[in-house]
Design a protein around this motif. Structure first.
Motif, PDB file in Angstrom:
ATOM      1  N   ARG A   1       4.913   6.898   4.732  1.00  0.00           N
ATOM      2  CA  ARG A   1       5.083   8.343   4.671  1.00  0.00           C
ATOM      3  C   ARG A   1       4.244   8.943   3.520  1.00  0.00           C
ATOM      4  O   ARG A   1       3.665  10.015   3.662  1.00  0.00           O
ATOM      5  CB  ARG A   1       6.578   8.647   4.433  1.00  0.00           C
ATOM      6  N   ARG A   2       4.182   8.208   2.403  1.00  0.00           N
ATOM      7  CA  ARG A   2       3.472   8.728   1.233  1.00  0.00           C
ATOM      8  C   ARG A   2       1.956   8.644   1.372  1.00  0.00           C
ATOM      9  O   ARG A   2       1.236   9.366   0.710  1.00  0.00           O
ATOM     10  CB  ARG A   2       3.833   7.894  -0.004  1.00  0.00           C
ATOM     11  N   ARG A   3       1.514   7.689   2.180  1.00  0.00           N
ATOM     12  CA  ARG A   3       0.065   7.441   2.219  1.00  0.00           C
ATOM     13  C   ARG A   3      -0.670   8.547   2.948  1.00  0.00           C
ATOM     14  O   ARG A   3      -0.154   9.135   3.878  1.00  0.00           O
ATOM     15  CB  ARG A   3      -0.229   6.103   2.891  1.00  0.00           C
TER      16      ARG A   3
ATOM     17  N   HIS B   1      11.447   3.756  -5.320  1.00  0.00           N
ATOM     18  CA  HIS B   1      11.915   4.967  -4.627  1.00  0.00           C
ATOM     19  C   HIS B   1      12.267   6.086  -5.602  1.00  0.00           C
ATOM     20  O   HIS B   1      12.447   7.220  -5.206  1.00  0.00           O
ATOM     21  CB  HIS B   1      13.140   4.643  -3.753  1.00  0.00           C
ATOM     22  N   LYS B   2      12.380   5.747  -6.883  1.00  0.00           N
ATOM     23  CA  LYS B   2      12.759   6.740  -7.895  1.00  0.00           C
ATOM     24  C   LYS B   2      11.582   7.678  -8.200  1.00  0.00           C
ATOM     25  O   LYS B   2      10.482   7.474  -7.701  1.00  0.00           O
ATOM     26  CB  LYS B   2      13.170   5.999  -9.178  1.00  0.00           C
ATOM     27  N   SER B   3      11.821   8.678  -9.070  1.00  0.00           N
ATOM     28  CA  SER B   3      10.741   9.619  -9.411  1.00  0.00           C
ATOM     29  C   SER B   3       9.692   8.898 -10.270  1.00  0.00           C
ATOM     30  O   SER B   3       9.983   7.880 -10.909  1.00  0.00           O
ATOM     31  CB  SER B   3      11.297  10.800 -10.190  1.00  0.00           C
ATOM     32  N   ARG B   4       8.509   9.481 -10.303  1.00  0.00           N
ATOM     33  CA  ARG B   4       7.423   8.907 -11.127  1.00  0.00           C
ATOM     34  C   ARG B   4       7.874   8.711 -12.573  1.00  0.00           C
ATOM     35  O   ARG B   4       7.576   7.693 -13.185  1.00  0.00           O
ATOM     36  CB  ARG B   4       6.214   9.849 -11.141  1.00  0.00           C
ATOM     37  N   GLU B   5       8.600   9.719 -13.106  1.00  0.00           N
ATOM     38  CA  GLU B   5       8.987   9.683 -14.530  1.00  0.00           C
ATOM     39  C   GLU B   5      10.016   8.579 -14.795  1.00  0.00           C
ATOM     40  O   GLU B   5       9.917   7.853 -15.783  1.00  0.00           O
ATOM     41  CB  GLU B   5       9.591  11.036 -14.963  1.00  0.00           C
TER      42      GLU B   5
ATOM     43  N   ASP C   1       0.842  -1.197   0.000  1.00  0.00           N
ATOM     44  CA  ASP C   1       0.000   0.000   0.000  1.00  0.00           C
ATOM     45  C   ASP C   1       0.878   1.248   0.000  1.00  0.00           C
ATOM     46  O   ASP C   1       1.776   1.365   0.841  1.00  0.00           O
ATOM     47  CB  ASP C   1      -0.892   0.025   1.254  1.00  0.00           C
ATOM     48  N   GLY C   2       0.627   2.159  -0.935  1.00  0.00           N
ATOM     49  CA  GLY C   2       1.398   3.405  -0.994  1.00  0.00           C
ATOM     50  C   GLY C   2       2.687   3.273  -1.793  1.00  0.00           C
ATOM     51  O   GLY C   2       3.512   4.182  -1.803  1.00  0.00           O
ATOM     52  N   SER C   3       2.867   2.172  -2.523  1.00  0.00           N
ATOM     53  CA  SER C   3       4.114   1.964  -3.277  1.00  0.00           C
ATOM     54  C   SER C   3       4.176   2.832  -4.536  1.00  0.00           C
ATOM     55  O   SER C   3       5.250   3.035  -5.104  1.00  0.00           O
ATOM     56  CB  SER C   3       4.257   0.490  -3.672  1.00  0.00           C
ATOM     57  N   GLY C   4       3.012   3.315  -4.989  1.00  0.00           N
ATOM     58  CA  GLY C   4       2.975   4.116  -6.217  1.00  0.00           C
ATOM     59  C   GLY C   4       2.470   3.317  -7.406  1.00  0.00           C
ATOM     60  O   GLY C   4       2.552   3.774  -8.543  1.00  0.00           O
ATOM     61  N   LYS C   5       1.908   2.143  -7.154  1.00  0.00           N
ATOM     62  CA  LYS C   5       1.520   1.308  -8.297  1.00  0.00           C
ATOM     63  C   LYS C   5       0.298   1.841  -9.037  1.00  0.00           C
ATOM     64  O   LYS C   5       0.215   1.703 -10.255  1.00  0.00           O
ATOM     65  CB  LYS C   5       1.341  -0.147  -7.863  1.00  0.00           C
ATOM     66  N   SER C   6      -0.656   2.495  -8.332  1.00  0.00           N
ATOM     67  CA  SER C   6      -1.827   3.045  -9.047  1.00  0.00           C
ATOM     68  C   SER C   6      -1.386   4.186  -9.958  1.00  0.00           C
ATOM     69  O   SER C   6      -1.853   4.302 -11.096  1.00  0.00           O
ATOM     70  CB  SER C   6      -2.883   3.569  -8.068  1.00  0.00           C
ATOM     71  N   THR C   7      -0.459   5.003  -9.465  1.00  0.00           N
ATOM     72  CA  THR C   7       0.103   6.086 -10.275  1.00  0.00           C
ATOM     73  C   THR C   7       0.711   5.499 -11.549  1.00  0.00           C
ATOM     74  O   THR C   7       0.459   5.978 -12.659  1.00  0.00           O
ATOM     75  CB  THR C   7       1.205   6.820  -9.468  1.00  0.00           C
ATOM     76  N   GLN C   8       1.496   4.444 -11.408  1.00  0.00           N
ATOM     77  CA  GLN C   8       2.176   3.853 -12.574  1.00  0.00           C
ATOM     78  C   GLN C   8       1.206   3.150 -13.512  1.00  0.00           C
ATOM     79  O   GLN C   8       1.378   3.189 -14.736  1.00  0.00           O
ATOM     80  CB  GLN C   8       3.275   2.890 -12.115  1.00  0.00           C
TER      81      GLN C   8
END
Ligand code: ADP
Ligand code: TYD
Length: 211
Positions: free
Chosen positions: A148-150, A189-193, A16-23
């Motif tokens: 921290r991101r959530r 941990h890297k940027s979204r891009e 949860d909060g790993s950034g997978k929905s964003t990706q």
């Protein structure tokens, strides 16, 4: 049809909060930019019946829910989504991008809740009509960074805490070793891009996409 024209089933996984929905969203945008047809689905959910099951699963008030009920509801939601949405869209040659699929049950109900993985594999086989993603991206991140991101609002499963998320992460990494042909671990941990480019490069390499 050439290899590059064939639609694919791609899943995104992670704690949860790993950034997978964003990706998952960025990946679909990229496909559409490249003139490919695709849809995005999320689990648990993605059909009216599956969204009703999601509500039961994630409502904080349902603290009495036992791990086996949780596993059965997750896979019930999956069978509905698979039959009603995923298989027909793949049949129409559309790419299907899934924000979580069967590996979530292995990681959360297996790793997190410590249910027997063989039972869960069987449940998944039944629920998915034997469908497997062509490629799965595990967006890997340390549980403390994900926390921290959530945002503040946590659902029933997100409330479980760091030790639970560590077991989930460990299981994803074990699965990636076991199914190394299908599962690709990406540094979250890297940027979204940067993450998006790493994912796209991997897909291009596998499927000989030209752009
Ligand atoms: P998940 O679907 O895995 O729970 P999200 O994609 O919703 O994760 O991302 C969780 C939070 O972290 C959101 O606020 C999102 O904007 C942010 N986020 C996503 N990717 C990154 C990244 N690479 N770096 C920093 N923050 C990110
Ligand atoms: P969601 O709000 O979609 O979280 P996220 O943005 O992190 O994906 O909530 C889904 C929750 O359900 C999440 O904590 C993971 C959990 N889950 C399982 O425990 N097993 C499963 O099989 C699936 C699909 C999800």
């Amino acid at each position: 049809m050439s290899t590059s024209d064939k639609a694919r089933f791609i899943s995104f996984e992670g704690i949860d909060g790993s950034g997978k929905s964003t990706q998952a969203k960025l990946f679909l945008d990229r496909l559409i930019q490249e003139d490919r047809e695709g849809i995005l689905v999320r689990e648990p959910g993605g059909t009216p019946i599956s969204e009703a099951i999601r509500h039961v699963l994630l409502t904080k008030g349902n603290r009495q829910m036992v791990a086996r009920t949780e596993a059965l509801l997750m896979t019930a939601s999956r069978s509905q989504l698979t039959k009603e949405v995923i298989l027909p869209n793949l049949g129409q040659n559309r790419w299907v991008i899934a924000d979580r699929y069967a590996d979530s049950t292995l990681a959360y109900q297996g790793g997190g809740r410590e249910l027997n993985l063989d039972w869960l594999q069987d449940l998944n086989k039944f629920a998915t009509y034997d469908l497997e993603p062509n490629v799965t991206f595990v967006i890997d991140i340390l549980p403390k960074e994900a926390l921290r991101r959530r945002e503040q609002t946590e659902d029933r499963i997100e409330e479980e805490g760091i030790a639970f998320q560590k077991r989930v992460r460990r299981t994803y990494l074990d699965l990636a070793q076991q199914y190394s042909d299908r599962i690709i671990v990406i540094d979250g941990h890297k940027s979204r891009e940067i993450i998006q480019n790493n994912i796209w490069d991997e897909i291009k390499r596998r499927y000989f996409l030209t752009q």
